[in-house]
Design a protein around this motif. Structure first.
Motif, PDB file in Angstrom:
ATOM      1  N   MET A 188       1.070  -1.979   0.444  1.00 18.11           N
ATOM      2  CA  MET A 188      -0.496   0.005   0.388  1.00 18.11           C
ATOM      3  C   MET A 188       0.529   1.076   0.132  1.00 18.11           C
ATOM      4  O   MET A 188       2.196   1.463   0.640  1.00 18.11           O
ATOM      5  CB  MET A 188      -1.057   0.057   1.676  1.00 18.11           C
ATOM      6  N   ILE A 189       0.702   2.080  -1.034  1.00 17.93           N
ATOM      7  CA  ILE A 189       1.669   3.850  -1.302  1.00 17.93           C
ATOM      8  C   ILE A 189       0.598   4.684  -0.992  1.00 17.93           C
ATOM      9  O   ILE A 189      -1.115   4.767  -1.173  1.00 17.93           O
ATOM     10  CB  ILE A 189       2.441   3.481  -2.412  1.00 17.93           C
ATOM     11  N   TRP A 190       1.045   5.565  -0.149  1.00 18.53           N
ATOM     12  CA  TRP A 190       0.439   7.261   0.023  1.00 18.53           C
ATOM     13  C   TRP A 190       1.293   7.827   0.299  1.00 18.53           C
ATOM     14  O   TRP A 190       2.824   7.795   0.681  1.00 18.53           O
ATOM     15  CB  TRP A 190      -0.747   6.849   1.273  1.00 18.53           C
ATOM     16  N   ILE A 221      -0.037  -6.281   5.761  1.00 13.94           N
ATOM     17  CA  ILE A 221       0.143  -5.110   4.421  1.00 13.94           C
ATOM     18  C   ILE A 221       2.057  -4.481   4.699  1.00 13.94           C
ATOM     19  O   ILE A 221       2.761  -4.522   5.752  1.00 13.94           O
ATOM     20  CB  ILE A 221      -0.382  -4.071   5.079  1.00 13.94           C
ATOM     21  N   ARG A 222       2.602  -3.829   3.262  1.00 16.19           N
ATOM     22  CA  ARG A 222       3.255  -3.661   2.941  1.00 16.19           C
ATOM     23  C   ARG A 222       3.022  -1.866   3.195  1.00 16.19           C
ATOM     24  O   ARG A 222       3.284  -2.110   2.396  1.00 16.19           O
ATOM     25  CB  ARG A 222       4.396  -3.854   2.644  1.00 16.19           C
ATOM     26  N   GLU A 223       3.855  -1.325   4.637  1.00 19.15           N
ATOM     27  CA  GLU A 223       3.506   0.318   3.835  1.00 19.15           C
ATOM     28  C   GLU A 223       4.591   0.964   3.147  1.00 19.15           C
ATOM     29  O   GLU A 223       5.473   1.213   3.877  1.00 19.15           O
ATOM     30  CB  GLU A 223       3.281   0.828   4.870  1.00 19.15           C
ATOM     31  N   PRO A 278       1.962  -1.776  -6.722  1.00 19.18           N
ATOM     32  CA  PRO A 278       1.403  -1.357  -5.303  1.00 19.18           C
ATOM     33  C   PRO A 278      -0.061  -2.498  -5.675  1.00 19.18           C
ATOM     34  O   PRO A 278      -0.831  -1.392  -6.472  1.00 19.18           O
ATOM     35  CB  PRO A 278       1.787  -0.329  -4.796  1.00 19.18           C
ATOM     36  N   ASP A 279      -0.270  -3.300  -4.185  1.00 17.75           N
ATOM     37  CA  ASP A 279      -1.757  -3.196  -4.456  1.00 17.75           C
ATOM     38  C   ASP A 279      -2.664  -1.921  -4.311  1.00 17.75           C
ATOM     39  O   ASP A 279      -4.129  -2.334  -4.925  1.00 17.75           O
ATOM     40  CB  ASP A 279      -2.069  -4.665  -3.385  1.00 17.75           C
ATOM     41  N   LEU A 280      -2.302  -1.212  -3.706  1.00 20.10           N
ATOM     42  CA  LEU A 280      -3.614  -0.379  -3.340  1.00 20.10           C
ATOM     43  C   LEU A 280      -2.565   0.682  -2.721  1.00 20.10           C
ATOM     44  O   LEU A 280      -1.521   0.451  -2.784  1.00 20.10           O
ATOM     45  CB  LEU A 280      -4.068  -0.097  -1.605  1.00 20.10           C
ATOM     46  N   LEU A 281      -3.142   2.218  -3.237  1.00 21.05           N
ATOM     47  CA  LEU A 281      -2.465   2.904  -3.418  1.00 21.05           C
ATOM     48  C   LEU A 281      -3.602   4.559  -3.148  1.00 21.05           C
ATOM     49  O   LEU A 281      -5.049   4.379  -2.786  1.00 21.05           O
ATOM     50  CB  LEU A 281      -1.925   4.279  -4.912  1.00 21.05           C
ATOM     51  N   ASP A 324      -8.681  -7.659  -0.717  1.00 18.96           N
ATOM     52  CA  ASP A 324      -8.213  -7.339   0.473  1.00 18.96           C
ATOM     53  C   ASP A 324      -8.277  -6.269   0.990  1.00 18.96           C
ATOM     54  O   ASP A 324      -8.510  -5.769   1.107  1.00 18.96           O
ATOM     55  CB  ASP A 324      -7.039  -7.743   0.713  1.00 18.96           C
ATOM     56  N   SER A 325      -7.817  -5.295  -0.951  1.00 19.74           N
ATOM     57  CA  SER A 325      -7.689  -3.947  -1.036  1.00 19.74           C
ATOM     58  C   SER A 325      -8.963  -3.007  -0.184  1.00 19.74           C
ATOM     59  O   SER A 325      -8.963  -2.008  -0.096  1.00 19.74           O
ATOM     60  CB  SER A 325      -7.323  -3.391  -1.812  1.00 19.74           C
TER      61      SER A 325
END
Lengths: 443, 325
Positions: free
Chosen positions: A45-47, A73-75, A97-100, A332-333
């Motif tokens: 996951m990235i932000w 989760i890898r942040e 990434p999976d989720l962003l 999952d996301s």
């Protein structure tokens, strides 16, 4: 907390918060860990954001993982500078990434290129969007499909140095104010301060879409609905630039050198350096809190004071959470998106760090824990969203901006600057603006 | 003399080969063949270099050449569009011309100034003073630091509206302006930063000056030649190969400048594209505007322009560079 947490605000916040902006972000880009990789079984996951936002995300995600120990989760996080450059490179290199965290200004571009996963099929099942209004969800909706869950309400508003205003013996304008009122009080600020302080920072370049609101007051949009053309006329833009040329002449707004220095650098914002009392840049009270000591307050963008003027303000969706199409963990996301939308601890952790929370329930949850300025901020945002909701003549909230929007905004800024520096006449610059815009949107 | 040479050649060619000569030649040939066939291990040692050459230089170059004829946005597959990118660049992209203008100005102003300063300081440092090593290190220091992002940030602070430079001007009663945010001066702050990093050419000049023959200067001193004449008639002509080397290298370097322009303008190339150096524009197109095909075309034009400048330099050098005979 700025409501308008668009990519440009954060671009400015990110590059501005640290004096060593570029250094800081290039370091954090490295420290954020390796490029999200498909080799690992973790969900990546990235932000982007400020340190406060990073801490809030991590705290909320820790709670999520306690409840869902199977999802690892890898942040990875950084400032806004370079965030999408890196994301683009990862997509091109097959390590998405999976989720962003996604920008409302860019979601259409990525959705149309097939980078993001549509998530409509999860709504009502693992994705609980109870309490989200339709206009709010529009921020993540592209061509009829949902590609992201909005984090909160974003509105355009002016940030005001209230204590500075009171010191000059001036009163905070009424929320139902007009462009003429803005001009009057800005001129007063210059006079009462003995020529030391200008009134409002130069909005002619459309910082934070204030021009977009002006165009909507004329019943025009910034981009056409299909995103292939501009939605406003040359006459409207001319009127806008003439208004700001008058403002500069009256010293109601600062000369171009100050405007130019503040471009992409929040620390040089006219309100922050004490050269103006009003700014369109909500990043001054942004995702990292205030960067001035002054007591701030907030006002809606002024209303149109010409014939046929309609409500120009609108509500958008803060930032979004989106899943990538290449990901094998979309389900999952989506669970994580739902958690941030509805879970009480997550809402309390995030406070206003991703915008005013999207639902009434969430707003009530955080109301008691807010600082004075946060409260003023939320009140004004509430006021705007209620006014927009009641207005019978308002246009729909704009569709997510098309590819090339960034270049057009920059062109608008540079065009106003060229006029302000006296390098071009308004007429000549209008021609160039429309020519170049057509080239950018068409090609 | 010429005739003697010709005679020798003729003799060699016409010498009849004896059987023993033939055997000798065969043996040599076999030995060479064996060496060629069994000599794989030198290549093993060279392999990392080959991997670098093909994987990191030649392949990416060919790939970018291909991409320059496509419409590639990084996210979806590239589509062949022929020469459209190049066409658009020259006919329908005002920012391209802004960046060409800024870059040429930057190269043509910064390189001569930098080299002049480098040569001047090198001559000052070419003496036997006490602690000369320290001075040399001090003058070289900016070049070590100069490429760093941190220095560009410092530069932004120094030349900003309330920066050190204006404080300095205030001592003389001059009211400064914001040098970075004015389109008329922003590029010159970048040029100043480039000139300040004169250390590398200075060190090369210093090495060149050390090589100059002392006896020429002694003879000149006896003849009563003034220092100015000495510089223009002796030092500069003898130093031209070094000057040439520095000119070529610095021009190539200047064309590729990216970091200071990126940092000082906050990535925008502003105000009014005045600091939009070519590499910065290329980067913006490729990674921010998602036009990697167009950026590749820009890169190839830059490559050709640098090659052109270098070729012109080499051709012109025949008329002003003097090598020892």
């Amino acid at each position: 907390m700025g409501h308008q947490i668009s990519r440009r605000t954060l671009f400015r916040s990110a590059s501005g918060i640290a004096v060593a902006g570029a250094l800081g972000t290039s370091l954090s880009a490295c420290s954020g860990g390796t490029g999200a990789g498909s080799t690992s079984s973790d969900l990546t996951m990235i932000w982007w954001g400020s340190d406060d936002r990073h801490a809030a995300y991590k705290k909320a995600l820790a709670t999520f993982q306690k409840k869902n120990p199977k999802i690892k989760i890898r942040e990875t996080y950084s400032g806004y500078d370079g965030y999408f450059d890196k994301f683009n490179t990862n997509i091109a290199g097959g390590s998405a990434p999976d989720l962003l965290q996604m920008d409302t200004a860019l979601v259409a571009q990525y959705a149309r290129k097939g980078v993001l996963a549509p998530i409509d099929s999860y709504v009502g099942k693992s994705l609980d969007l109870t309490g989200f209004s339709k206009t709010l969800l529009a921020a993540g909706t592209v061509d009829g499909k949902l590609y992201g869950v909005p984090s909160g309400i974003g509105v355009n508003q002016l940030t005001v140095n209230r204590s500075g205003l009171e010191k000059l013996g001036l009163k905070l304008p009424d929320r139902e104010w007009t462009w003429a009122d803005l001009k009057k009080i800005s001129t007063d600020v210059y006079k009462k301060s003995g020529g030391k302080i200008y009134g409002v920072d130069d909005g002619g370049g459309g910082t934070l879409q204030c021009f977009e609101i002006f165009a909507r007051e004329h019943g025009e949009t910034f981009f056409s609905p299909d995103g292939k053309k501009l939605g406003f006329t040359a006459a409207t833009l001319q009127e806008w630039w003439e208004y700001w040329a008058d403002m500069r002449k009256a010293n109601a707004c600062p000369p171009p050198a100050i405007t130019s220095a503040a471009h992409n650098d929040l620390t040089k914002n006219a309100v922050v350096i004490g050269k103006a009392l009003f700014t369109f840049d909500s990043g001054v009270y942004g995702a990292g809190g205030s960067i001035t000591d002054a007591q701030l307050d907030f006002l809606p963008t002024p209303q149109g004071d010409f014939s046929g003027a309609i409500e120009g303000n609108f509500v958008n969706g803060g930032v979004l959470l989106s899943a990538t199409k290449a990901s094998k963990k979309v389900a999952d996301s989506v669970k994580i998106m739902s958690f941030f939308a509805q879970d009480a601890t997550a809402i309390k952790d995030m406070q206003l760090l991703r915008g005013i929370p999207p639902t009434d329930k969430a707003r009530k949850l955080i109301a008691s824990g807010l600082t004075e300025t946060d409260k003023l901020n939320m009140e004004n945002a509430d006021y705007i969203s209620q006014r927009v909701g009641k207005a019978s003549d308002a246009l729909e909230a704009p569709a997510p901006p098309p590819q090339g929007a960034d270049q057009i905004w920059d062109l608008l800024f540079q065009s106003n600057l060229a006029v302000a520096f006296g390098k071009k006449s308004i007429k000549a610059q209008l021609g160039e603006f429309f020519d170049q815009s057509a080239g950018i949107l068409g090609g | 003399m010429t005739t003697a040479k010709t005679d020798e050649v003729v003799k060699e060619q016409s010498a009849p080969s004896t059987p023993s000569d033939q055997r000798e030649r065969d043996r040599m040939r076999r030995r060479l063949a064996r060496r060629r066939g069994g000599g794989w291990w030198p290549y093993a040692f060279l392999a990392p270099w080959f991997v670098g050459l093909f994987g990191l230089t030649i392949y990416p170059m060919l790939a970018s050449l291909y991409l320059s004829f496509t419409n590639f946005d990084l996210l979806t597959p590239a589509q062949w569009i022929g020469l459209d990118n190049y066409d658009k660049m020259f006919t329908d992209d005002p920012v391209f011309w802004d960046s060409v203008h800024a870059t040429l100005l930057y190269v043509l102003v910064s390189v001569p100034l930098k080299l002049a300063l480098a040569l001047g300081v090198a001559m000052l440092l070419n003496r036997d003073l006490r602690g000369i090593g320290l001075y040399r290190a001090a003058f070289y220091l900016p070049s070590l630091l100069g490429g760093a992002v941190a220095i560009a940030i410092v530069w932004r602070q120094v030349f900003g509206g309330d920066g050190l430079f204006n404080d300095f001007l205030a001592w003389f009663g001059i009211k400064g302006q914001d040098w970075i945010s004015s389109p008329d001066t922003a590029l010159y702050t970048l040029i100043l930063l480039a000139v300040w990093q004169f250390g590398t050419p200075m060190v090369i000049f210093l090495a060149g000056l050390k090589q100059l023959p002392k006896d020429v200067y002694e003879a000149a001193a006896i003849d009563g030649v003034t220092p100015v004449t000495r510089f223009f008639k002796i030092t500069l002509p003898l130093l031209t190969p070094i000057v040439f080397f520095n000119v070529v290298l610095q021009i190539i370097d200047a064309f590729k400048t990216f970091t200071p322009a990126f940092v000082i303008s906050n990535g925008s190339g502003g105000p009014l594209n005045s600091t939009m150096l070519y590499s910065l524009y290329l980067y913006k197109k490729g990674f921010t505007d998602l036009q990697m095909g167009y950026a590749s075309a820009l890169a190839w034009v830059l490559f050709l322009v640098i090659a052109g400048f270098t070729a012109v330099n080499f051709i012109a050098s025949r008329y002003w560079v003097h090598y020892d005979d």
